[in-house]
Design a protein around this motif. Structure first.
Motif, short mmCIF file in Angstrom:
data_model
loop_
_atom_site.label_atom_id
_atom_site.label_comp_id
_atom_site.label_asym_id
_atom_site.label_seq_id
_atom_site.Cartn_x
_atom_site.Cartn_y
_atom_site.Cartn_z
N GLU A 1 37.38 37.38 22.53
CA GLU A 1 38.77 37.69 22.19
C GLU A 1 38.98 39.20 22.11
O GLU A 1 40.01 39.72 22.55
N ALA A 2 38.00 39.91 21.57
CA ALA A 2 38.11 41.36 21.47
C ALA A 2 38.15 42.00 22.85
O ALA A 2 38.93 42.94 23.09
N LEU A 3 37.32 41.50 23.77
CA LEU A 3 37.31 42.03 25.13
C LEU A 3 38.63 41.75 25.83
O LEU A 3 39.21 42.63 26.48
N GLN A 4 39.12 40.53 25.69
CA GLN A 4 40.40 40.18 26.29
C GLN A 4 41.52 41.08 25.75
O GLN A 4 42.33 41.61 26.51
N ASP A 5 41.54 41.26 24.42
CA ASP A 5 42.59 42.07 23.80
C ASP A 5 42.49 43.53 24.23
O ASP A 5 43.51 44.20 24.44
N GLU A 6 41.27 44.04 24.36
CA GLU A 6 41.07 45.42 24.79
C GLU A 6 41.64 45.64 26.19
O GLU A 6 42.31 46.65 26.46
N ILE A 7 41.38 44.69 27.08
CA ILE A 7 41.87 44.81 28.46
C ILE A 7 43.39 44.72 28.51
O ILE A 7 44.06 45.51 29.18
N LEU A 8 43.95 43.77 27.78
CA LEU A 8 45.40 43.60 27.76
C LEU A 8 46.08 44.83 27.16
O LEU A 8 47.12 45.29 27.66
N ALA A 9 45.49 45.39 26.12
CA ALA A 9 46.06 46.58 25.49
C ALA A 9 46.04 47.77 26.43
O ALA A 9 46.90 48.66 26.34
N GLY A 10 45.08 47.79 27.34
CA GLY A 10 44.98 48.88 28.31
C GLY A 10 45.80 48.67 29.56
O GLY A 10 45.72 49.47 30.50
#
Length: 249
Positions: free
Chosen positions: A48-57
Motif C-alpha cells: 500500500e505504501a508503494l502504491q501510494d508513493e507512486i500515485l502521489a508522484g
C-alpha cells in the motif's frame, strides 16, 4: 537524444512487487513511463505504501493481493491488472522463495512450495497474460545465478527451481516468437535484500566467491530489467542473462 520515458503508454504486471527487487522494478518501470500493477501476499503495508508513493508522484500503479503458490490467484491477478489498465505489455515474474536444506531432510512441503512459486507461477502467469498481450510484448523472469552455480550445500531445490526456468524460457521463446513476444531470464547474483542481506550470516561466504567485492543492489537489477522491457531489447529472446558481480566467473 535518449528517451527519458521509453515505456510511456505501456502496461506492466510484476509478480511479487511489494519489496526488494520487485519494488525496485516497479519504481523503475513507473519512472520509465509505464502503468504498473504488482502483486503481494503478506506485505500489505509495504504494498500500500508503494502504491501510494507512486500515485502521489503522478504515476499509475495498483497493488493486487495474490499468493503466487495459488494458480487461481495468479490468474485472477492477471485478469484484474488487464481490467484496470486495459491490457498487459510487460510481465515480470519476480515472486520467489528460498528453502534451504539437505536432500536428506528437506520437507516435501518445502519442495512443493518452491516449485509452485518459483516455476509453476511463471508458467501460469505467462499463460494467463497472453490473451492480453500483443506484438512487442515482454515476459521477463527473475531467476538466479544459482541456476548455473550452487557452491554451497543445502541449495539443491532452489537451484533446481531456477534452472528449470532455463528450459521453460527457451521453449516459450520459440512458442511466442511468431507473436513478436520476447521471453528472457534475468539471473541475479547476491543482492542486498531481506532474503539475503549484505550484512547477513551468508554474506562473508558469498563475497568470497565474487569477482566484485560487494553485493548488488535491487536498483541495479531493476535497471537491467528495464532495458529488457524497452524497445532497444527487441532482438533478445530465449536468453539467460546473468548480473552477478562475477559470482559465476
Amino acid at each position: 537524444m535518449s528517451n527519458p520515458t521509453p515505456l510511456a503508454g505501456k502496461v506492466a504486471l510484476v509478480q511479487g512487487g511489494s519489496r526488494g527487487i520487485g519494488a525496485a522494478i516497479v519504481k523503475r518501470l513507473v519512472a520509465d513511463g509505464a502503468s504498473v500493477a504488482f502483486t503481494y501476499v503478506s506485505s500489505a503495508s509495504k504494498a500500500e505504501a508503494l502504491q501510494d508513493e507512486i500515485l502521489a508522484g503522478g504515476g499509475k500503479a495498483v497493488a493486487i493481493k495474490a499468493d503466487s503458490s495459488d494458480a487461481q490467484a495468479v490468474q485472477g491477478a492477471v485478469a484484474k491488472a488487464a481490467q484496470v489498465f486495459g491490457r498487459i505489455d510487460i510481465l515480470i515474474n519476480n515472486a520467489g522463495v528460498l528453502a534451504l536444506g539437505s536432500v536428506e531432510d528437506l520437507p516435501l512441503e518445502d519442495f512443493d512450495r518452491t516449485l509452485a512459486i518459483n516455476v509453476r507461477s511463471v508458467f501460469v502467469a505467462s499463460q494467463a497474460v497472453l490473451p492480453h498481450m500483443g506484438a512487442g510484448g515482454r515476459i521477463i523472469n527473475i531467476s538466479s545465478t544459482n541456476a548455473d552455480r550452487m557452491p554451497f550445500a543445502g541449495g539443491a531445490t532452489y537451484a533446481m527451481s531456477k534452472s528449470a526456468l532455463t528450459g521453460l524460457v527457451k521453449g516459450m521463446a520459440r512458442d511466442l516468437g511468431p507473436r513478436k513476444i520476447t521471453v528472457n531470464n534475468v539471473q541475479p547474483g547476491p543482492v542486498d535484500t531481506d532474503m539475503n542481506p549484505a550484512d547477513g550470516e551468508m554474506a562473508p561466504g558469498m563475497l568470497g566467491l565474487m569477482a566484485l567485492d560487494r553485493y548488488g543492489t535491487a536498483e541495479e537489477i531493476a535497471d537491467f530489467v528495464a532495458f529488457l522491457a524497452s524497445p532497444q531489447a527487441g532482438y533478445i529472446t530465449g536468453a539467460n542473462l546473468t548480473i552477478d558481480g562475477g559470482f559465476g566467473a
